[in-house]
Enzyme design. Structure first.
Site, PDB file in Angstrom:
ATOM      1  N   GLU A   1      -0.408  -0.869   6.098  1.00  0.00           N
ATOM      2  CA  GLU A   1       0.873   0.136   6.591  1.00  0.00           C
ATOM      3  C   GLU A   1       0.947   1.095   6.806  1.00  0.00           C
ATOM      4  O   GLU A   1       1.558   1.446   7.866  1.00  0.00           O
ATOM      5  CB  GLU A   1       2.669  -0.376   5.803  1.00  0.00           C
ATOM      6  CG  GLU A   1       3.100  -0.363   6.394  1.00  0.00           C
ATOM      7  CD  GLU A   1       3.885   1.056   6.953  1.00  0.00           C
ATOM      8  OE1 GLU A   1       4.935   1.447   7.917  1.00  0.00           O
ATOM      9  OE2 GLU A   1       3.800   1.882   5.431  1.00  0.00           O
TER      10      GLU A   1
ATOM     11  N   ASP B   1       0.347  -1.502  -0.097  1.00  0.00           N
ATOM     12  CA  ASP B   1      -0.277  -0.012   0.078  1.00  0.00           C
ATOM     13  C   ASP B   1       1.041   1.287  -0.256  1.00  0.00           C
ATOM     14  O   ASP B   1       2.128   1.286   0.438  1.00  0.00           O
ATOM     15  CB  ASP B   1      -0.581   0.336   0.933  1.00  0.00           C
ATOM     16  CG  ASP B   1       0.126  -0.036   1.938  1.00  0.00           C
ATOM     17  OD1 ASP B   1       0.700  -0.728   2.850  1.00  0.00           O
ATOM     18  OD2 ASP B   1      -0.199   0.788   3.302  1.00  0.00           O
TER      19      ASP B   1
HETATM   20 ZN   LIG Z   1       6.869   2.062   4.136  1.00  0.00          ZN
END
Ligand SMILES: [Zn+2]
Ligand SMILES: *[C@@H]1O[C@H](CO)[C@@H](O)[C@H](O)[C@H]1NC(C)=O
Ligand SMILES: *[C@@H]1O[C@H](CO)[C@@H](O)[C@H](O)[C@H]1NC(C)=O
Length: 501
Positions: free
Chosen positions: A191, A126
């Site tokens: 994340e 992501d």
């Molecule tokens: Zn990262």
């Protein structure tokens, strides 16, 4: 002739750790490096395909793209004969109350040989949000090469490094060489918004997926200069809210000024008691837990390339609190720091409103280092603020709250993966790595280490000026391709170390 030959042999012996051109180690590495050179355009093209996926996890409407980026990762792993599990990690409550399934986490592995060490790589696909109109020079989702730099959202954080790792595995297959280590891979898609569900998944799989892992490697940070680096520590952090509440409503200073004790006055006294003008934190006991500086650690700072003047220029400051490189790096990496971030409830618009705010909340955070414990720090800070407040003899009320603290993380630079990492850097870049830390907080390394008990390492391949999270994020072709070599060499060196021991 014989004399010359002997000299050559002796020279070869003397340089046995730095790859004489005829050692078997060198031959293996040269074959791998050649393959990577020959396939670099393909590798860059693949990065372009990955960057084109708008996997911005901060926008729930784009979670389909996040899933797509995970599917692409899975396809790549499966194409190389790896097994992939999409582990579901529950749901997330949206602000509107609706509950939606989180994108899964990839747990992958390749055929295992129990005689070899097992390395588990962690990465994420992501990305941070990006729009051309935010000030990008090129379209953020079209990987664009300019002067050796590959611009695009996620190029360096973290799609490039994830692909480099997969390409390193592919390189062994492509050159028909046996993998020297077993590979496991964990890739997530959340994340950038806090790795929802990941910590719980690691705990759940501790006795299964992680049980046969020897080393965990993370490549989600950057070098500190143009020179390659290994990262052995990150700071933890805790965030504090100091609330002082007084009158029932905001008051007029022309009427009440001078006859009440203002919440803001109390708060300024509280915030002013935290820190002196040398940056030292004044909370009693807090500095006692800081790990003492050893001679060995002190030496690590000497070799680090760090341009103090450039840093001053970039930040636009006249001077730092420390006047040398070592002092500044230590302040950033190995000592705690406290920053005051804001006051909620204070008048902050332009102009001269003469209000007495009834309630104000000061906000500050403390970056923490080994061997500080966030829970202990919280107790110390609360006790200190209560004592200062008591001296104010205030009729107002004080409330101190904190958000969950992230612990600092530190690895031993003499552990096997660091020794292998140093040899791999030497083989690829021809120089010793800089041994660095991160001043910011990356909870993942500590999560892995604390839950699994496995030796955890950060092995960055990204450049210090890659602008992760910024406009014009990039990775250089050099870092991407040499980084791929670094991973391939790392597998080799890790296996060599195991054989030698
Ligand atoms: Zn990262
Ligand atoms: C991802 O792959 C799964 C099958 O493994 C499929 O059901 C799903 O539609 C794919 N999602 C996207 C966004 O491509
Ligand atoms: C996870 O497993 C390891 C053994 O592989 C063990 O040492 C560790 O204590 C376990 N962690 C937890 C939280 O149970």
């Amino acid at each position: 002739m014989v004399g010359l030959l002997l000299t050559v042999i002796m020279l070869l012996h003397a340089s046995s750790t730095s790859y004489s051109s005829s050692s078997p180690s060198s031959a293996v590495l040269q074959t791998l490096f050649q393959y990577i050179n020959d396939h670099q355009n393909e590798f860059v093209q693949r990065l372009g395909e990955w960057v084109a996926v708008k996997s911005d996890s901060s926008n729930q409407a784009l979670w389909g793209e996040v899933r797509k980026s995970l599917n692409m990762t899975s396809d790549r792993i499966q194409a190389m004969g790896g097994q992939v599990e999409f582990a579901e990690v529950g749901t997330k409550q949206l602000p509107n109350g609706e509950s939606v399934a989180l994108p899964p986490v990839i747990l992958a592995q390749f055929k295992r040989d129990p005689s070899k060490p097992t390395v588990c790589f962690y990465g994420h696909t992501d990305v941070q949000p990006a729009k051309k109109e935010d000030g990008w020079s090129t379209d953020p989702y079209t990987l664009t090469e300019i002067n050796g730099n590959l611009y695009g959202r996620g190029a360096t954080d973290n799609k490039g490094p994830v692909l480099a790792w997969l390409h390193a595995v592919e390189t062994y297959q492509g050159t028909k060489q046996e993998m020297p280590v077993n590979i496991k891979i964990i890739v997530e898609g959340m994340e950038e918004v806090g790795s929802d569900g990941l910590a719980e998944l690691i705990r759940q799989r501790n006795d299964s997926f992680f049980s046969d892992v020897d080393y965990i490697v993370i490549s989600d940070n950057v070098w500190v200069s143009r020179h390659p680096a290994l990262t052995y520590g990150t700071r933890g952090s805790s965030y504090f809210f100091v609330e002082v509440e007084g009158p029932k409503l905001d008051l007029h200073s022309g009427v009440f000024g001078g006859s009440i004790q203002e919440p803001m006055t109390d708060l300024i006294a509280l915030l002013g008691s935290l820190l002196d003008n040398t940056g030292k934190i004044l909370v009693p006991g807090l500095n006692d837990a800081v790990a003492p500086l050893t001679e060995e650690e002190k030496k690590l700072y000497e070799d680090i390339h760090f341009d103090l003047d450039e840093m001053k220029k970039t930040a636009g400051v006249k001077r730092f609190l420390q006047d040398n490189k070592e002092g500044i790096l230590m302040a950033r990496w190995r000592y705690p720091s406290l920053s005051i971030h804001g006051i909620e409830g204070a008048f902050s618009d332009p102009g001269s409103k003469t209000v007495i705010p009834r309630r104000v909340i000061g906000k500050f955070s403390i970056r923490q280092v080994p061997n500080m414990e966030p829970a202990v720090v919280e107790t110390q800070v609360k006790k200190h603020l209560e004592e200062v407040f008591a001296k104010q003899k205030s009729p107002n009320t004080l409330k101190v709250t904190t958000t969950v603290g992230a612990k600092p993380w530190m690895a031993n630079v003499n552990d096997v993966p660091y020794v292998a990492g140093r040899k791999a850097v030497k083989a690829v870049f021809g120089e010793e790595p800089e041994l660095i830390r991160e001043g910011s907080t990356i909870p993942i390394a500590n999560n892995f280490q604390e839950v699994t008990g496995k030796s955890t390492m950060m092995l960055p391949i990204s450049g210090h000026d890659d602008g992760e999270h910024s406009q014009n994020e990039k990775i250089s072709r050099y870092n991407f391709i040499e980084g791929t070599k670094l991973f391939a060499a790392f597998f080799h060196e890790l296996a060599q170390l195991q054989k030698d021991s």
